[in-house]
Design a protein around this motif. Structure first.
Motif, PDB file in Angstrom:
ATOM      1  N   GLN A  33       0.813  -1.212   0.050  1.00 30.84           N
ATOM      2  CA  GLN A  33       0.061   0.081   0.031  1.00 30.84           C
ATOM      3  C   GLN A  33       1.098   1.305   0.043  1.00 30.84           C
ATOM      4  N   PHE A  36       2.418   1.810  -3.432  1.00 27.25           N
ATOM      5  CA  PHE A  36       1.486   2.237  -4.309  1.00 27.25           C
ATOM      6  C   PHE A  36       1.152   3.859  -4.286  1.00 27.25           C
ATOM      7  N   GLU A  37       0.988   4.382  -2.899  1.00 24.04           N
ATOM      8  CA  GLU A  37       0.951   5.788  -2.575  1.00 24.04           C
ATOM      9  C   GLU A  37       2.118   6.529  -2.994  1.00 24.04           C
ATOM     10  N   TRP A  39       4.259   5.558  -5.797  1.00 26.00           N
ATOM     11  CA  TRP A  39       4.081   5.457  -7.075  1.00 26.00           C
ATOM     12  C   TRP A  39       3.194   6.617  -7.570  1.00 26.00           C
ATOM     13  N   GLU A  40       1.974   6.586  -6.855  1.00 24.38           N
ATOM     14  CA  GLU A  40       0.925   7.665  -7.323  1.00 24.38           C
ATOM     15  C   GLU A  40       1.425   9.063  -7.162  1.00 24.38           C
ATOM     16  N   ALA A  41       2.306   9.152  -6.089  1.00 22.84           N
ATOM     17  CA  ALA A  41       2.798  10.490  -5.833  1.00 22.84           C
ATOM     18  C   ALA A  41       4.004  10.801  -6.604  1.00 22.84           C
ATOM     19  N   SER A  44       9.303   6.269  -8.970  1.00 26.89           N
ATOM     20  CA  SER A  44       9.409   5.236 -10.135  1.00 26.89           C
ATOM     21  C   SER A  44      10.047   3.924  -9.674  1.00 26.89           C
ATOM     22  N   LYS A  74      -0.336  -4.026  -7.810  1.00 28.46           N
ATOM     23  CA  LYS A  74      -0.793  -2.775  -7.530  1.00 28.46           C
ATOM     24  C   LYS A  74      -0.304  -1.704  -8.405  1.00 28.46           C
ATOM     25  N   CYS A  75       1.012  -1.771  -9.028  1.00 29.89           N
ATOM     26  CA  CYS A  75       1.635  -0.853  -9.649  1.00 29.89           C
ATOM     27  C   CYS A  75       2.750  -1.429 -10.416  1.00 29.89           C
ATOM     28  N   ALA A 242       4.201   8.810   1.229  1.00 29.40           N
ATOM     29  CA  ALA A 242       3.799   9.546  -0.257  1.00 29.40           C
ATOM     30  C   ALA A 242       3.929  10.951   0.012  1.00 29.40           C
ATOM     31  N   GLU A 246       5.371  13.302  -2.543  1.00 30.76           N
ATOM     32  CA  GLU A 246       4.994  14.573  -3.324  1.00 30.76           C
ATOM     33  C   GLU A 246       5.848  15.892  -3.126  1.00 30.76           C
ATOM     34  N   ARG A 261       8.979   7.902 -15.334  1.00 33.06           N
ATOM     35  CA  ARG A 261       8.064   6.793 -14.768  1.00 33.06           C
ATOM     36  C   ARG A 261       8.762   5.537 -15.019  1.00 33.06           C
TER      37      ARG A 261
END
Ligand code: ZN
Length: 275
Positions: A33, A36-37, A39-41, A44, A74-75, A242, A246, A261
């Motif tokens: 988890q 994943f967060e 990666w979203e932020a 890579s 997840k990613c 994350a 960010e 990425r």
């Protein structure tokens, strides 16, 4: 790719505990988890350590396997497993996750103090690690905590144990090793082989933020995460890995850089497909 910056997130590490940072991901599920967060932020690469159920560090392949599978579900983060492990582990123990043929793995380039503890990396140990990674097509991140480590990596290159493109991890501000200071970082970068890629980061809150600007100024890449720093600012714990990613992403963009990425990292560092 010239304008792209890689953000690695070291979400767990070996030393940080939930008592120090309640949001620390420890179980494979929490790691997936948190990854994943991150990666979203904008991260890579995931720098991965795992823990036993009681929270102590382990190099057990089964735990790595579980965490990697959950992250993969997840990613598409590039996964870099640690071979640093923890201070008391044997080289054989530390090397275990490399047998899973990850895309990347850290390779410590010398013996180093970790506060009152230390991690032993003699040249024979480094050769053993480099050889295993080369045979398996695992891209090493050559972790250097001091100037002598950079020179030790030159020996491995000369012996044909490393293949281009080289990727260095310049780890500064570990107590008892080289500090994060701009002139130190700049000097280390000057001693890297021509065309080498690098990720540079200071350990601890202030050094960690300073090093984001320092590495960007020198054309390097960024690493953040609870392994290196648990604070967002002085006295204020980060809410999550994350949140640190960010901020790093924001700084990189403010400096006119784009975020790499995972597919960019795979192309740049010529990673072989994960098995
Ligand atoms: Zn690590």
């Amino acid at each position: 790719m010239d304008n792209k910056v890689i953000i690695t997130c070291a979400i767990t590490g070996a030393e940080t505990t939930k008592a120090m940072q309640p949001a620390l991901p420890v179980s494979p599920e929490e790691i997936a988890q948190g990854a994943f967060e991150a990666w979203e932020a904008g991260a890579s690469v995931l720098h991965l350590h795992v823990r036993k159920e009681d929270g102590t560090p382990t190099q057990d392949v089964e735990v790595f396997k579980k965490a990697i599978a959950l992250v993969r579900a997840k990613c598409d983060l590039v996964i870099e497993v640690t071979t640093g492990g923890a201070a008391w582990m044997t080289p054989e123990e530390r090397l275990q996750p490399v047998t899973l043929n990850p895309e990347m793995a850290s390779l410590d380039c010398g013996t180093v103090n970790f506060g009152d503890e230390h991690i032993v990396n003699t040249l024979p140990i480094m050769r053993q690690f480099a050889k295993e990674m080369k045979e398996r097509g695992v891209r090493p991140t050559l972790e250097c905590f001091d100037l002598g480590h950079v020179y030790a990596s030159h020996i491995l290159i000369k012996e044909g144990l490393l293949e281009e493109p080289y990727h260095y991890g310049l780890v500064l501000n570990v107590p008892g090793a080289a500090k994060y200071e701009m002139d130190v970082l700049e000097f280390l970068v000057r001693k890297l082989p021509k065309g080498a890629h690098f990720t540079a980061f200071g350990i601890g809150g202030k050094a960690n933020v300073d090093s984001i600007y320092g590495t960007l100024a020198l054309g390097g890449n960024i690493r953040v995460g609870f392994e290196d720093n648990i604070y967002y600012s002085k006295g204020r714990l980060a809410k999550s890995n994350a949140e640190l990613v960010e901020r790093a992403a924001r700084i990189a963009k403010d400096c006119g850089r784009e975020l790499a990425r995972p597919e960019d990292v795979r192309a740049l560092l010529k990673l072989r497909k994960a098995q």
